[in-house]
Design an enzyme around this catalytic site. Structure first.
Site, short mmCIF file in Angstrom:
data_model
loop_
_atom_site.label_atom_id
_atom_site.label_comp_id
_atom_site.label_asym_id
_atom_site.label_seq_id
_atom_site.Cartn_x
_atom_site.Cartn_y
_atom_site.Cartn_z
CE1 TYR A 125 -8.32 35.34 -6.20
CE2 TYR A 125 -6.58 35.86 -7.74
CZ TYR A 125 -7.54 34.98 -7.26
OH TYR A 125 -7.71 33.77 -7.86
CE LYS A 171 -22.49 30.16 -10.13
NZ LYS A 171 -22.89 28.99 -10.94
CG ASP A 191 -21.56 27.29 -13.54
OD1 ASP A 191 -21.63 28.36 -14.17
OD2 ASP A 191 -22.52 26.83 -12.89
CG ASP A 247 -5.71 32.91 -10.76
OD1 ASP A 247 -4.85 32.43 -11.51
OD2 ASP A 247 -5.54 33.03 -9.53
CG ASP A 260 -3.58 28.18 -14.10
OD1 ASP A 260 -3.11 29.21 -14.64
OD2 ASP A 260 -3.05 27.65 -13.10
#
Ligand code: NAD
Length: 401
Positions: free
Chosen positions: A141, A191, A223, A247, A251
């Protein structure tokens, strides 16, 4: 105590939920003999409309000179044109960066009263009590270069995922400190099988873990983590991860608790101190007035690591689909206000009182539409705020007795 609290209602349901949190803060201040002075500023879409900037300089100045900042949400379809030069979310990113709040703490706890509000089976979610620590000021970001270009009539776009070892170390260290006051387990999510930045993340995490032999450390690929959050959520204690993974995972995890409208967050900027965690860890569960588990956990750790000012906000967005209808759940923002009292102002009993008050309202069956079961009559945003206000007074009276 006199404290200055900066309110940033923002867009969509932001003003509606911040108004209820303010009423609860006022009731708490009155009950415990404090004076909170509020300042208010524009951020996000409303700021773009008023001034052309998503974070006007006067808003930032007021934030930086306040004791703490409580934010609603930013964004909405009217500002979401992908070609727009200024976007509401930029205001939020600029604010986080300017305040230096590099760690976003997102507690996810399933209250017994809400175990059946989750789309997952109650037996799967009962007992879930995790804390997601998301790196907040680095990664994809913020990395540069970022942008788009058109070459020979073909469009392309680039984002950059870059992490420095110091950025990783400070947030991972905070996660380990927090774990020490909880169930002593850190799950680091990356990852590393694909991304170079994740391989550095894992390397630095192991270096930090060596300083915490009392805390179990595990690595999980992002994942796989998305899957484990659904099929064995109660196994997690502290999850630490980089900005974008955090992020998305937080959620996802919010659904375990039933609704985005239930989850508060705190963004902090200072190094953690083990001492603070041990202080909280020694606290007894003495607040029998509430059904909320007030043992050291996501709502109750580390007042001494709080940054001044810290940034407190619900994890949900501006919910344009329900904005202006008076039906948003204000509890995530109210619980964020409780975190603000605890971590930026050091008002532990007051924060306990708000959390206990929320627990009581839920125990008594108060439900906004997002957490109501089929056939249950939901209450609106203001009514939920009103009930928490009333409950704060009775909880405070119980604590004083
Ligand atoms: P959202 O979180 O706003 O809404 C997702 C869903 O959850 C919607 O159905 C909404 O009605 C519901 N919901 C969210 N908060 C609720 C609450 N308190 N009570 C009841 N229901 C609630 O996410 P979105 O729809 O993807 O995004 C809408 C806008 O918000 C976008 O512009 C996005 O960029 C922005 N956004 C802002 C933030 C922030 O300010 N921190 C975070 C996420 C999204």
């Amino acid at each position: 105590m006199n404290a200055t609290i900066m309110l940033l209602p923002g867009d969509g349901i932001g003003p509606e939920v911040v108004a209820e949190a303010r009423r609860v803060l006022d009731a708490t201040a009155a009950r415990f003999g404090h004076t909170f002075d509020y300042r208010q500023g524009l951020i996000g879409g409303c700021a773009i409309d008023a001034s052309g900037a998503a974070l006007p300089p006067e808003t930032l100045e007021l934030c930086l000179s306040s004791d703490a900042v409580l934010l609603g949400a930013v964004g909405g379809p009217q500002w979401s044109d992908p070609r727009a030069a200024v976007r509401p979310e930029q205001g939020l990113l600029q604010l986080r960066a300017a305040m230096g709040v590099y760690a976003n703490l997102r507690p996810v706890r399933v209250l017994d009263a809400l175990a059946d509000a989750s789309p997952l089976r109650p037996e799967r979610v009962r007992g879930v009590d995790m804390l997601i620590v998301r790196e907040l000021t680095g990664g994809l970001y913020f990395g540069r270069p970022q942008g788009r270009e058109t070459t020979d009539g073909r469009r392309s776009a680039v984002d950059t995922l870059r992490y420095g070892e110091d950025e990783i170390r400070r947030v991972v260290r905070m996660a380990f400190e927090l774990a020490r006051g909880r169930r002593k387990k850190v799950t680091s999510v990356d990852k590393a099988n694909v991304l170079a930045s994740s391989r550095l993340w894992r390397e630095v995490t192991h270096e930090v873990a060596a300083d915490y032999p009392d805390v179990v450390c595990e690595d999980v690929l992002v994942d796989a983590c998305a899957m484990y959050l659904i099929n064995r959520p109660a196994d997690f204690d502290v999850i630490v991860t980089e900005n974008m993974f955090g992020d998305i995972l937080s959620d996802e995890a919010s659904m375990i608790a039933g609704s985005l409208g239930m989850l508060p967050s705190a963004s902090l900027g200072e190094e953690a101190h083990a001492k603070a965690q041990r202080i909280e860890g020694a606290k007894e569960e003495k607040h029998a007035a509430s059904s909320l588990p007030l043992r050291p956990g996501p709502f109750a750790p580390l007042r001494e690591i709080s940054s001044r000012p810290g940034l407190y906000e619900p994890i949900h967005g501006s919910a344009p689909d329900i904005a202006g209808r008076g039906i948003a759940n204000p509890l995530a923002t109210i619980l964020s206000a409780a975190m603000l009292l605890r971590w930026s102002l050091g008002l532990t009993a007051e924060a306990d009182a708000i959390e206990a008050a929320v627990g009581r309202v839920l125990d008594a069956g108060g439900r906004t539409a997002d957490i109501a079961r089929l056939g249950e009559a939901p209450i609106g945003t203001a009514e939920m705020g009103e009930r928490v206000v009333a409950s704060v007074s009775s909880v405070a009276a119980t604590l004083a007795a």
